[in-house]
Design an enzyme around this catalytic site. Structure first.
Site, PDB file in Angstrom:
ATOM      1  N   LYS A  56       0.825  -1.222   0.000  1.00 56.47           N
ATOM      2  CA  LYS A  56       0.000   0.000   0.000  1.00 56.47           C
ATOM      3  C   LYS A  56       0.854   1.265   0.000  1.00 56.47           C
ATOM      4  O   LYS A  56       0.623   2.160  -0.786  1.00 56.47           O
ATOM      5  CB  LYS A  56      -0.895   0.052   1.252  1.00 56.47           C
ATOM      6  CG  LYS A  56      -1.965  -1.000   1.299  1.00 56.47           C
ATOM      7  CD  LYS A  56      -2.942  -0.744   2.455  1.00 56.47           C
ATOM      8  CE  LYS A  56      -2.304  -0.802   3.833  1.00 56.47           C
ATOM      9  NZ  LYS A  56      -1.799  -2.131   4.219  1.00 56.47           N
ATOM     10  N   ARG A  97     -10.058   1.413   8.362  1.00 56.33           N
ATOM     11  CA  ARG A  97      -9.712   0.027   8.649  1.00 56.33           C
ATOM     12  C   ARG A  97     -10.770  -0.671   9.484  1.00 56.33           C
ATOM     13  O   ARG A  97     -10.636  -1.859   9.763  1.00 56.33           O
ATOM     14  CB  ARG A  97      -8.402  -0.016   9.430  1.00 56.33           C
ATOM     15  CG  ARG A  97      -7.157  -0.179   8.562  1.00 56.33           C
ATOM     16  CD  ARG A  97      -5.942   0.014   9.458  1.00 56.33           C
ATOM     17  NE  ARG A  97      -4.812  -0.769   9.062  1.00 56.33           N
ATOM     18  CZ  ARG A  97      -3.635  -0.242   8.710  1.00 56.33           C
ATOM     19  NH1 ARG A  97      -3.468   1.054   8.643  1.00 56.33           N
ATOM     20  NH2 ARG A  97      -2.617  -1.035   8.424  1.00 56.33           N
ATOM     21  N   ARG A 113      11.129  -6.714   4.827  1.00 56.59           N
ATOM     22  CA  ARG A 113      11.075  -5.300   5.225  1.00 56.59           C
ATOM     23  C   ARG A 113      11.662  -5.114   6.626  1.00 56.59           C
ATOM     24  O   ARG A 113      12.297  -4.106   6.913  1.00 56.59           O
ATOM     25  CB  ARG A 113       9.617  -4.805   5.190  1.00 56.59           C
ATOM     26  CG  ARG A 113       9.484  -3.320   5.453  1.00 56.59           C
ATOM     27  CD  ARG A 113       8.080  -2.838   5.228  1.00 56.59           C
ATOM     28  NE  ARG A 113       7.197  -3.159   6.340  1.00 56.59           N
ATOM     29  CZ  ARG A 113       5.889  -2.903   6.355  1.00 56.59           C
ATOM     30  NH1 ARG A 113       5.312  -2.369   5.298  1.00 56.59           N
ATOM     31  NH2 ARG A 113       5.157  -3.200   7.399  1.00 56.59           N
ATOM     32  N   ARG A 116      11.251  -1.730  11.223  1.00 53.84           N
ATOM     33  CA  ARG A 116      10.056  -1.240  11.918  1.00 53.84           C
ATOM     34  C   ARG A 116       9.788  -2.081  13.160  1.00 53.84           C
ATOM     35  O   ARG A 116       9.883  -3.307  13.121  1.00 53.84           O
ATOM     36  CB  ARG A 116       8.840  -1.328  10.979  1.00 53.84           C
ATOM     37  CG  ARG A 116       8.538  -0.017  10.298  1.00 53.84           C
ATOM     38  CD  ARG A 116       7.423  -0.141   9.319  1.00 53.84           C
ATOM     39  NE  ARG A 116       6.166  -0.620   9.906  1.00 53.84           N
ATOM     40  CZ  ARG A 116       5.001  -0.525   9.291  1.00 53.84           C
ATOM     41  NH1 ARG A 116       4.937   0.023   8.096  1.00 53.84           N
ATOM     42  NH2 ARG A 116       3.907  -0.990   9.859  1.00 53.84           N
ATOM     43  N   ARG A 176      -0.992  -8.704  13.230  1.00 52.70           N
ATOM     44  CA  ARG A 176      -1.517  -7.678  12.322  1.00 52.70           C
ATOM     45  C   ARG A 176      -2.341  -8.297  11.202  1.00 52.70           C
ATOM     46  O   ARG A 176      -3.341  -7.735  10.764  1.00 52.70           O
ATOM     47  CB  ARG A 176      -0.371  -6.829  11.756  1.00 52.70           C
ATOM     48  CG  ARG A 176       0.110  -5.806  12.797  1.00 52.70           C
ATOM     49  CD  ARG A 176       1.478  -5.252  12.500  1.00 52.70           C
ATOM     50  NE  ARG A 176       1.600  -4.687  11.188  1.00 52.70           N
ATOM     51  CZ  ARG A 176       2.716  -4.727  10.464  1.00 52.70           C
ATOM     52  NH1 ARG A 176       3.797  -5.298  10.946  1.00 52.70           N
ATOM     53  NH2 ARG A 176       2.744  -4.187   9.280  1.00 52.70           N
TER      54      ARG A 176
END
Ligand code: AMP
Length: 191
Positions: free
Chosen positions: A13, A88, A127, A133, A144
């Protein structure tokens, strides 16, 4: 142009949001990025959001809705915007409806990027290595994905029933996906 970009964590996204928003000359508004900026600046909003983000849970609707409302009230969002990661939850959908209605406009499309479950986990783990992160650990990644399935996936049907859903295959190279999004949006009636 008023767009929302949906898809599970790892669907791409954020990457696509930037290209698509640039193409239409509108700001890409990422709730995740705004939360992360607040966390790194240590603002009260950041302190509140961090507890949820680190656990892979959603930040409460009232907090998130207020933040989005303030952001889309800014001048650069007057011609339109692309929302990356909002709404969301079902409650956020009605809130967004009211925000857009108040400006006398309408939502043009809800783009959803679809990616295989296995590919999603691989992308997020990759990632984690490059971006570091805090919420890209394996356990939080799993949580998640669950939260997305429980709370956000139902929104796909909501937008489908309104005739606004644009499903785009999110597998493959970044460029290919961007071209697919453009092709899908080009057929929309102009607003
Ligand atoms: P993202 O960068 O979009 O993956 O978002 C990272 C984290 O920020 C999410 O896991 C949530 O904790 C929080 N977040 C982002 N957008 C929202 C939203 N619309 N509602 C609630 N929490 C959100």
């Amino acid at each position: 142009m008023r767009l929302i970009l949906m898809g599970p964590p790892g669907a791409g996204k954020g990457t696509q949001a930037k290209y698509v928003a640039e193409h239409f000359g509108i700001p890409a508004i990422s709730t995740g990025d705004i939360f992360r900026a607040n966390v790194s600046q240590g603002t009260p909003l950041g302190v509140e959001a961090k507890r949820y983000m680190d656990a892979g849970e959603y930040v409460p609707d009232e907090v998130t809705n207020r933040m989005v409302r303030n952001r889309i009230d800014e001048d650069d969002a007057a011609p339109g915007f692309l929302l990356d990661g909002y709404p969301r939850t079902v409650a956020q959908v009605s809130e967004l409806d009211q925000m857009i209605e108040a400006t006398g406009h309408r939502l043009d499309a809800a783009v959803v990027l679809t990616v295989d479950a296995e590919e999603l986990v691989q992308r997020l783990l990759a990632r984690a290595q490059t971006e570091g992160r805090a919420d890209d650990t394996e356990e939080v990644i799993r949580r998640r994905q669950e939260v997305y399935t429980e709370q956000t996936e139902p929104l796909i049907d909501v937008y489908r029933s309104r005739g606004l859903l644009v499903e785009v295959d999110g597998m493959g190279e970044v460029d290919e996906v961007t071209q697919r999004v453009f092709a899908a949006l080009d057929v929309l009636p102009s607003s």
